[in-house]
Design a protein around this motif. Structure first.
Motif, short mmCIF file in Angstrom:
data_model
loop_
_atom_site.label_atom_id
_atom_site.label_comp_id
_atom_site.label_asym_id
_atom_site.label_seq_id
_atom_site.Cartn_x
_atom_site.Cartn_y
_atom_site.Cartn_z
N UNK A 79 0.65 -0.94 -0.27
CA UNK A 79 0.16 0.67 -0.04
C UNK A 79 0.36 1.28 0.48
N UNK A 80 1.82 1.77 0.84
CA UNK A 80 2.92 2.41 1.08
C UNK A 80 3.57 2.31 -0.65
N UNK A 81 3.28 1.09 -1.05
CA UNK A 81 4.27 1.14 -2.32
C UNK A 81 3.51 2.08 -2.80
N UNK A 82 2.69 1.71 -3.36
CA UNK A 82 1.66 2.43 -4.37
C UNK A 82 1.31 3.61 -4.27
N UNK A 83 1.26 3.95 -2.95
CA UNK A 83 0.85 5.40 -2.93
C UNK A 83 2.30 6.09 -3.24
#
Length: 182
Positions: A38-42
């Motif tokens: 989730x963090x990587x995508x954002x």
């Protein structure tokens, strides 16, 4: 029963967030992978929309706010993070320790998981400002020797990733030498 266990020998618990920022995570297996993705995508979405990368400090603020939001929800993430990177504007490395309660602190060195119980005293003693890459690898050797000697599970080694002004790279680290307790 809870405790130290090895699920996969070659499990990489890091995520490249942008060119100069890397996140390492530990915690509940489902939470860690979902939160890291989730963090990587954002972070990648931000970079694409704005044509610029966030600094490690800005990434740590975003991660901390997302953990704080999840803490107030019905299903908080149980994940502890180390977020390291190189700030090209300030021309210096940055490292942040973030826990599952959304506490965030800049630190000069860190370890997490069970390794922290054995490695932090070595880091306390040998780390200093302006440390060279070779000295850092020497301290890592001391830490892995200590883990081989004292960790109550079969220590399988480490995957070394280096973050510097040139980006993120995997560093060769051969650790074949047996270590004997004194």
């Amino acid at each position: 029963m809870r405790g130290a266990s090895i699920l996969k020998v070659n499990d990489d618990k890091t995520r490249k967030l942008n060119k100069n920022t890397l996140m390492a995570f530990v915690g509940e297996p489902g939470d860690t992978v979902q939160f890291a993705e989730y963090i990587q995508a954002n972070i990648q979405l931000y970079s694409m929309r704005n044509s610029s990368d966030l600094s490690p400090r800005e990434v740590s603020s975003f991660v901390r706010s997302e953990l704080a939001k999840s803490l107030r929800s019905r299903s908080p993430y149980t994940v502890n993070l180390l977020l390291g990177g190189y700030n090209p504007i300030l021309s210096r490395p940055e490292l942040y320790w973030i826990d599952y309660l959304a506490s965030c602190a800049p630190v000069p060195y860190a370890a997490h998981g069970y390794a922290q119980y054995y490695c932090l005293s070595i880091l306390d003693k040998h780390h200093h400002a302006g440390i060279s890459f070779e000295e850092g690898m020497g301290i890592l050797r001391m830490c892995t020797d200590e883990l081989k000697r004292r960790l109550p599970v079969d220590f399988k080694g480490v995957l070394v990733k280096v973050v510097d002004k040139d980006g993120i790279r995997v560093e060769d680290y051969v650790d074949e030498k047996p270590v004997y307790a004194p």
